[in-house]
Design an enzyme around this catalytic site. Structure first.
Site, mmCIF file in Angstrom:
data_model
loop_
_atom_site.group_PDB
_atom_site.id
_atom_site.type_symbol
_atom_site.label_atom_id
_atom_site.label_comp_id
_atom_site.label_asym_id
_atom_site.label_seq_id
_atom_site.Cartn_x
_atom_site.Cartn_y
_atom_site.Cartn_z
ATOM 1 N N LYS A 1 -17.886 -1.691 6.494
ATOM 2 C CA LYS A 1 -18.083 -2.426 5.490
ATOM 3 C C LYS A 1 -19.566 -2.482 5.347
ATOM 4 C CE LYS A 1 -16.968 -7.268 3.819
ATOM 5 N NZ LYS A 1 -16.100 -8.422 4.081
ATOM 6 N N MET B 1 24.255 9.433 1.766
ATOM 7 C CA MET B 1 23.950 10.870 2.311
ATOM 8 C C MET B 1 24.366 10.707 3.842
ATOM 9 S SD MET B 1 23.570 13.762 1.845
ATOM 10 C CE MET B 1 22.553 14.592 0.547
ATOM 11 N N PHE C 1 -11.169 -8.022 14.098
ATOM 12 C CA PHE C 1 -10.079 -8.476 13.169
ATOM 13 C C PHE C 1 -10.015 -7.368 12.319
ATOM 14 C CE2 PHE C 1 -8.536 -10.780 9.147
ATOM 15 C CZ PHE C 1 -7.374 -10.838 9.571
ATOM 16 N N GLN C 2 -8.533 -6.801 12.078
ATOM 17 C CA GLN C 2 -7.987 -5.802 11.175
ATOM 18 C C GLN C 2 -8.780 -4.483 11.429
ATOM 19 O OE1 GLN C 2 -7.965 -7.441 7.225
ATOM 20 N NE2 GLN C 2 -5.982 -8.139 7.652
ATOM 21 N N GLU D 1 0.866 -1.262 -0.054
ATOM 22 C CA GLU D 1 0.001 0.114 0.092
ATOM 23 C C GLU D 1 0.798 1.284 -0.047
ATOM 24 O OE1 GLU D 1 -0.591 -2.702 2.043
ATOM 25 O OE2 GLU D 1 -2.766 -3.441 1.417
HETATM 26 C C1 LIG Z 1 12.479 6.048 4.986
HETATM 27 C C2 LIG Z 1 13.807 6.723 5.137
HETATM 28 N N1 LIG Z 1 14.601 6.038 6.036
HETATM 29 C C3 LIG Z 1 15.735 6.891 6.495
HETATM 30 C C4 LIG Z 1 16.059 7.843 5.768
HETATM 31 C C5 LIG Z 1 17.513 8.689 6.214
HETATM 32 N N2 LIG Z 1 18.246 8.800 5.000
HETATM 33 C C6 LIG Z 1 18.270 9.892 4.414
HETATM 34 S S1 LIG Z 1 19.383 9.827 2.898
HETATM 35 C C7 LIG Z 1 19.699 8.400 3.192
HETATM 36 C C8 LIG Z 1 20.649 7.389 2.603
HETATM 37 C C9 LIG Z 1 20.197 7.007 1.300
HETATM 38 O O1 LIG Z 1 21.113 6.001 0.743
HETATM 39 P P1 LIG Z 1 20.723 5.798 -0.749
HETATM 40 O O2 LIG Z 1 19.438 5.256 -1.020
HETATM 41 O O3 LIG Z 1 21.704 4.545 -1.160
HETATM 42 O O4 LIG Z 1 21.159 7.020 -1.688
HETATM 43 P P2 LIG Z 1 22.498 7.903 -1.883
HETATM 44 O O5 LIG Z 1 22.518 8.914 -0.789
HETATM 45 O O6 LIG Z 1 23.505 6.976 -1.753
HETATM 46 O O7 LIG Z 1 22.513 8.631 -3.179
HETATM 47 C C10 LIG Z 1 18.824 7.799 4.534
HETATM 48 C C11 LIG Z 1 19.205 6.372 5.104
HETATM 49 C C12 LIG Z 1 15.097 8.448 4.953
HETATM 50 N N3 LIG Z 1 15.511 9.697 4.476
HETATM 51 N N4 LIG Z 1 14.021 7.847 4.679
#
Ligand SMILES: Cc1ncc(C[n+]2csc(CCOP(=O)(O)OP(=O)(O)O)c2C)c(N)n1
Lengths: 580, 195
Positions: A177, A491, A127-128, A65
């Site tokens: 429902k 990042m 349920f749910q 979803e």
């Molecule tokens: C759902 C979610 N979990 C954690 C983060 C924290 N976060 C921001 S950027 C990042 C790294 C992303 O790594 P990648 O997808 O390999 O992309 P890159 O930065 O290497 O281009 C994370 C873990 C986030 N933004 N969203």
């Protein structure tokens, strides 16, 4: 059943119909053409009614979803229409939460319809059963639970009106429902045009527009910063006319990108933590700052007490709650910028601020020398993300819809992607939701089938909603999947390198063989790691007649610059890590 | 500077509104000094009266966010000098002491309190007023073995308000944008939160 609803419209007499059929009739009346959804027990009557309308309503069965709601977001962002989502109660509904939060903060119009347990079971831990109304209250523009079929037409009509009008946002309608199964006297669907307690947009005040015009006409160093409001208001032309008449340099937020072509002569680049050097730096040198349809997000302003203190501030926004929220304005111009911009433009003197504009050029040159040149045109070492985007620009000419995930690749892509057309930049701006890109790209392709849609993601984000490859396999949207694999959660790794003494705590992420995974879903793909193969592989991806996955191995430990570090002012923007 | 503000919120009478409003405060870690819900002069329109102690900037932003709730008609925000306000308190004291101590009766007269219930073992008094009056009586009765005390939330009438009638009529008209909307909050403090 189908004919009953049709004849009903012709005669406008009441007919005995089910709540479920009323849901379908509402969607058809709202001219919805695509639904992203996933069935389950509590929404089965609606799915049953949908079965007879498969030719009119294109239902895309996602694999999760969360994928449905991000797809609906991509659809809405690219088309300007309202995205529609179906999900069942309990886990189906809770799986929408991230997407609702994302759509809320990025003002994306959605109508989500969730099934709910029978009304007599509410509150019994059936349920749910989940209290999805209370869960989603802070992350929806409006939500409502329907327990009686008679309420369905009005509730859905309100939902569409509220989602799309004023500052858009997601709406959730939870239907028990029994209401879906209930037979009732249906008099037909009436679209909603007014909710008495709700004012979509404030009235335009000419006095403020006049005041703003005087200030802009007197300005020596005016600077325009704009956000998604320009796109949401369909005010691209009005905006362009506005900056062109008064010769105003204009910078976009990540959400405002593509409202003007990225190579527009007055466009001076992107704002924000990893935005361009000039617009960030010169925010603190302008004498009049004109903010259009943007909300002074902290990623844009940096430290507030060091933000544009020298400048008068004109804030044009449709949402009164944004005025003075973060930045004290000199003149608030409330209203839809589609209306306010032409009024303001009319009062402006024709001007060219050559010297002032030149300052942006100088900053641009500096950024090019220190950062851009080696990012876009490296001659040795591993592949950079920037050079991938640069070649992509050459191949697409800037006509593609670019959907990014979250991380370094997102910043690099938004910094360098060329975009000629409006609604070309789809990304999770306010929430920064990893796993957004793949489903959003699927939705974008359904929202703009005639456009090339490219999802760009990191190796981390690619694995966060990777199950949606199954949706591509089944429904065949021709999306291009570009994974920039740096073998890290890039990042976060960058921050660990810069601010945590390179203590790489759980950012070294392993990936499957993405090409093999895609093959498993009958999607063609290729892996590339050599500079000499890059152009040709990108071309192969773009020219491929159907969906295609290209994984590019890029430098493992590269950093995105410039950067406005957390807690710093915009003028303290740095171009390299040596400046930290 | 933090001070007391009384927010008067007119809403559609609908399930869930109390939550929608309450989370506006909890999300910002703003505590409610008092919260009252009641009907208004118009059928099916509800009136919330909320008291917060906050700075003007915080309250101003908060009010705008609350006004954004679809089912909210209007939020007024007033300082104490702009409103007439009252709250009610109930005090339960042992009847035996009341009988013995004439002083208590004098006290009650002084505070305009009256007996609601007189039982053999306890008596319940009721007093209406502002913080000070209600609290002073509380302190006094405490000396006479106060058993139980409860104070209601604040209710308030805005001195300058014309009620919600006209607003609702305005908003009911099909074209809401025809209605003038004040946004001169920069100059006019008393209508600072008008939209
Ligand atoms: C759902 C979610 N979990 C954690 C983060 C924290 N976060 C921001 S950027 C990042 C790294 C992303 O790594 P990648 O997808 O390999 O992309 P890159 O930065 O290497 O281009 C994370 C873990 C986030 N933004 N969203």
């Amino acid at each position: 059943m189908k004919t009953t609803v049709r004849s009903l419209k012709e005669k406008t007499k009441t007919i005995n119909t089910t709540g479920s059929l009323a849901v379908i009739d509402a969607l058809l009346s709202e001219k919805a053409d695509t639904i992203f959804g996933y069935p389950g027990g509590a929404i089965m009557p609606i799915y049953d009614a949908l079965y007879d309308f498969k030719d009119k309503l294109n239902h895309i069965l996602v694999r999760h979803e969360q994928g449905a709601i991000h797809a609906a977001q991509g659809y809405a962002r690219v088309s300007g229409k309202t995205g529609v989502v179906f999900a069942t109660s309990g886990p189906g509904a809770t799986n929408l939460v991230t997407g609702l939060a994302d759509a809320m903060i990025d003002s994306t119009p959605l109508v989500c319809i969730t099934g709910q347990v029978f009304a007599h079971l509410l509150g019994t831990d059936a349920f749910q059963e989940t209290d999805i109304i209370n869960i989603t209250t802070p992350i929806t523009k409006w939500n409502y639970q329907v327990t009686d079929a008679k309420e369905i037409p009005e509730a859905i009509a309100k939902a569409f009106f509220i989602a799309k009008s004023g500052r858009p946002g997601p709406v959730l309608i939870d239907i028990t429902k029994n209401a879906q199964l209930q037979l009732f006297d249906y008099i037909g669907y009436r679209p909603c045009i007014h909710v008495r307690s709700y004012r979509a947009k404030p009235n335009v005040r000419i006095a403020y527009i006049e005041k703003a015009a005087v200030i802009i006409n007197q300005a020596k160093k005016p600077f325009v910063i704009f956000g998604q409001g320009v796109l949401l208001g369909n005010a691209e032309k009005e905006f362009q006319a506005f900056i062109e008449k008064a010769g105003l340099p204009a910078a976009w937020t990540i959400m405002g990108m593509s409202a003007i072509p990225t190579d527009h002569p007055l466009g001076v680049g992107m704002l924000g933590m990893h935005g361009n050097y000039g617009p960030n730096y010169l925010t603190n040198e302008c004498d009049v700052l004109i903010a259009v349809g943007m909300r002074f997000d902290d990623r844009v302003t940096g430290r507030l007490d060091k933000y544009a203190k020298q400048s008068q501030i004109i804030h044009m926004d449709i949402d009164p709650a944004e005025i003075d929220k973060n930045i004290q304005t000199t003149v608030p111009v409330w209203g839809d910028c589609k209306e306010t911009l032409p009024l303001l433009t009319h009062l402006l003197d024709k001007k060219i601020h050559r010297e002032w504009f030149n300052e942006f050029e100088i900053k641009r040159e500096k950024e090019t020398t220190v950062v851009i040149q080696k990012e876009l045109h490296p001659t040795e070492g591993g592949l950079t993300m920037g050079e991938v985007i640069n070649i992509l620009n050459e191949l697409t000419g800037g006509d593609a819809v670019i959907v990014t995930d979250v991380g370094q690749h997102q910043m690099v892509t938004c910094r360098y992607a060329k975009q000629n057309k409006t609604r070309s930049n789809i990304t999770s701006g306010g929430l920064g939701t990893m796993g957004y890109a793949l489903p959003a790209a699927i939705g974008a392709k359904f929202g703009a089938p005639e456009r090339q849609v490219i999802a760009i993601m990191g190796d981390g984000g690619a694995q966060m909603n990777i199950q949606e490859l199954g949706t591509i396999m089944q429904f065949q949207p021709n999306v291009k999947i570009l994974i920039l694999n740096n073998s890290f959660l890039g990042m976060v790794r960058q921050w660990q390198e810069l601010f945590h003494e390179k203590r790489y705590s759980f950012t070294d992420i392993q990936s499957p063989n993405f090409v093999q995974v895609a093959k498993g879903y009958k999607i063609d793909g290729r892996q590339v790691s050599k500079r000499e193969d890059l152009r040709e592989s990108l071309k192969q991806m773009l020219d491929h007649p159907s969906a295609f996955l290209l994984e590019v191995a890029v430098i493992h430990e590269d950093n995105v610059f410039p950067m406005v570090m957390q807690g710093k002012g915009v003028a303290e923007i740095i171009l390299s890590k040596e400046e930290i | 500077m933090k001070q007391e503000y009384t927010l008067t919120i007119y809403t559609e009478n609908q399930v869930g509104l109390i939550n929608k409003i309450a989370i506006m405060f909890s999300r910002r870690k703003i505590s409610l000094e008092s919260l009252n819900t009641s009907p208004s002069e118009i059928e099916k329109i509800y009136r919330f009266t909320i008291v917060v102690k906050e700075t003007e900037t915080v309250v101003k932003n908060l009010v705008r966010q609350i006004e954004k709730i679809v089912d909210v008609f209007k939020v007024y925000c007033n300082t104490n000098d702009e409103i007439i306000w009252q709250q009610m308190a109930l005090y339960k004291v042992p009847t035996a002491i009341i009988m013995k101590e004439v002083k208590v009766e004098r006290l009650l007269r002084e505070y305009g309190a009256k007996a609601v219930v007189i039982q053999e073992d306890y008596t319940v008094f009721e007093a209406t007023g502002q913080d000070e009056e209600v609290n002073n009586l509380l302190q006094e009765l405490d000396k006479f073995g106060l058993i139980e005390f409860v104070r209601s939330s604040r209710i308030a009438i805005i001195k300058s308000s014309e009620g919600i009638h006209k607003k609702v009529l305005d908003m009911e008209k099909n074209d809401p944008t025809k209605q003038p909307i004040n946004n001169e909050f920069l100059n006019h403090k008393s209508v600072i939160f008008e939209m």
